[in-house]
Design a protein around this motif. Structure first.
Motif, mmCIF file in Angstrom:
data_model
loop_
_atom_site.group_PDB
_atom_site.id
_atom_site.type_symbol
_atom_site.label_atom_id
_atom_site.label_comp_id
_atom_site.label_asym_id
_atom_site.label_seq_id
_atom_site.Cartn_x
_atom_site.Cartn_y
_atom_site.Cartn_z
ATOM 1 N N THR A 189 79.431 10.717 89.843
ATOM 2 C CA THR A 189 78.801 10.366 88.567
ATOM 3 C C THR A 189 78.701 8.857 88.401
ATOM 4 N N ALA A 190 79.801 8.147 88.691
ATOM 5 C CA ALA A 190 79.802 6.693 88.520
ATOM 6 C C ALA A 190 78.855 6.011 89.503
ATOM 7 N N SER A 191 78.662 6.607 90.693
ATOM 8 C CA SER A 191 77.802 5.984 91.701
ATOM 9 C C SER A 191 76.334 6.008 91.316
ATOM 10 N N ILE A 192 75.946 6.870 90.369
ATOM 11 C CA ILE A 192 74.546 6.919 89.927
ATOM 12 C C ILE A 192 74.405 6.389 88.499
ATOM 13 N N ASN A 193 75.349 5.499 88.102
ATOM 14 C CA ASN A 193 75.335 4.846 86.781
ATOM 15 C C ASN A 193 75.634 5.803 85.633
ATOM 16 N N GLY A 194 76.294 6.921 85.927
ATOM 17 C CA GLY A 194 76.759 7.793 84.861
ATOM 18 C C GLY A 194 78.182 7.440 84.481
ATOM 19 N N SER A 195 78.649 7.986 83.373
ATOM 20 C CA SER A 195 80.021 7.747 82.941
ATOM 21 C C SER A 195 80.948 8.705 83.672
#
Length: 426
Positions: free
Chosen positions: A249-255
């Motif tokens: 999730t964080a790698s695609i700019n998600g929280s």
């Protein structure tokens, strides 16, 4: 270069001495936590204090000044803690407070950041962007602190209020991260536009929610279908999938934090194999991660530098505790409830903890002007919040009558309630 120096320093010690030092820190932290529980002090404060005492300016003499390692360990620990908190919750508990918690975790955080940011500009004479950056860093309540307080057994809240506090603290980090990273980017790149910040925020929230729900259902499916050789592997499987959820999730700019918390709630609300052992494992692991996280953050600060920020730190702490947090709670919760006692309690239990300190390492790594001063002020605010708010939660529970054993008639809690409205509510 710093990594090479650290490796060279470690080679000078025998492994048994390093393990002995680590075990002593853990044992002292556990004993200090027990003592803190007896005297009514928050565990967060005890763990931070042990870290500061073990530091280069304390009795331990351990020199540690690497914001990147502190940030990495802090984020890793928070993933475990937030996932564990989600596992202990469920959608059946969250659903009644979903919208109120969502507004408090987004608009409430923005209001807090704005008030503290404006005060920072006035008290420190900082620029608007720098002041708002500090406000954003301290704007979210801390999931680790809230979960540790609610899980300590010293405070038993009404189920709805406890669910609201847990949901808010577990889901308000994306807004704080969005504001912090957006303001930090604007300081580094003045040409950044407001539309880019809004896109970043939309990605954080939407990806976090979507991937979290998908991951939680995927975890439940895997637990149902996968047959492992040993029951002891199932808790490790849950941990691996939680870390995977955060990373993707964080790698695609998600929280990633929101995704992990939503995944934990989704999985925790379903029956699955060896659920009790999984919950027990993650509860123990969450405590271990709290000790590690707060010890590392305590080591990162230099107490002598805190002396230079006492007065601005006290002023900003007072504004955060007595103005910004109550204002954000009353403005965001008023459309959902007229329960003054509940809103008063929510205003007081806006604990700050590891998240603001971890966010304060981003300006340090970005090497923006006054980054070290911002970090010291944020650390001082967290200490003040833990000491004042964290140690008085049982007292606040009795004062606002929000404990499970202090149920009082609705008409005493609400403003402008009528017999008809009470009948509808019942």
């Amino acid at each position: 270069m710093e990594i090479e120096l650290a490796e060279a320093a470690l080679r000078g010690f025998r492994p048994e001495y390093i393990l002995l030092a680590i075990s002593l820190l853990f044992l002292i932290s556990i004993l200090a936590g027990r003592l803190a529980g007896v005297v009514g002090a928050p565990l967060l404060l005890a763990f931070l204090g042990i870290g500061m005492l073990a530091g280069s300016e304390g009795l331990g003499g351990i020199y540690f000044d690497d914001p990147w390692i502190a940030q990495f360990l802090g984020v890793s620990a928070l993933v475990v803690i937030i996932f564990s908190g989600g596992l202990e919750n469920s959608w059946s508990r969250v659903r009644p407070v979903l919208w109120q918690g969502a507004v408090l975790a987004t608009l409430g955080v923005a209001i807090t950041a704005g008030v503290v940011g404006a005060a920072t500009c006035y008290i420190l004479g900082a620029s608007v962007k720098l002041g708002m950056l500090l406000g954003a860093i301290v704007s979210s309540t801390d999931a680790a602190a809230v979960f540790s307080v609610l899980g300590s057994g010293t405070t038993t809240l009404k189920p709805r209020l406890g669910s609201l506090l847990e949901f808010e603290s577990g889901s308000n980090d994306p807004m704080a991260v969005f504001l912090t990273m957006g303001l930090l980017a604007s300081l580094q790149s003045p040409d950044a536009t407001a539309s880019e910040f809004l896109i970043f925020f939309a990605e954080q929230m939407s990806y976090g929610l979507i991937f979290g729900m998908a991951a939680g259902r995927g975890m439940a499916y895997v637990f149902e279908r996968l047959q492992l050789n040993s029951p002891g592997l199932y808790p490790v499987l849950a941990l691996s999938m939680a870390l995977f959820t955060f990373g993707v999730t964080a790698s695609i700019n998600g929280s990633g934090f929101l995704a992990v918390y939503i995944a934990g709630i989704t999985l925790g609300g379903r029956p699955f194999k060896y659920k009790k052992s999984v919950l027990r494992f993650h509860e123990s692991l969450a405590w271990l991660m709290q000790i590690i996280m707060f010890l590392i953050l305590g080591l990162l600060v230099f107490p002598k530098e805190l002396v230079t920020v006492i007065w601005p730190g006290l002023a900003l702490s007072a504004i955060l505790i007595f103005v910004a947090r109550p204002l954000s709670v009353f403005l965001t919760c008023w459309p959902f409830t007229r329960n003054i006692r509940e809103m008063g309690f929510l205003s007081w239990v806006g604990l700050r903890g590891a998240v603001p300190i971890i966010l304060a390492t981003f300006p340090l790594l970005a090497e923006i002007p006054q980054a070290q001063r911002i970090f010291n002020i944020v650390f001082f605010i967290v200490l003040t919040s833990a000491l004042l708010q964290g140690s008085t939660i049982p007292l606040a529970t009795r004062f606002f009558r929000t404990g499970e054993s202090h149920d009082i008639p609705e008409e005493q809690d609400k403003i402008g309630s009528t017999p008809q409205s009470k009948q509808v509510a019942s």
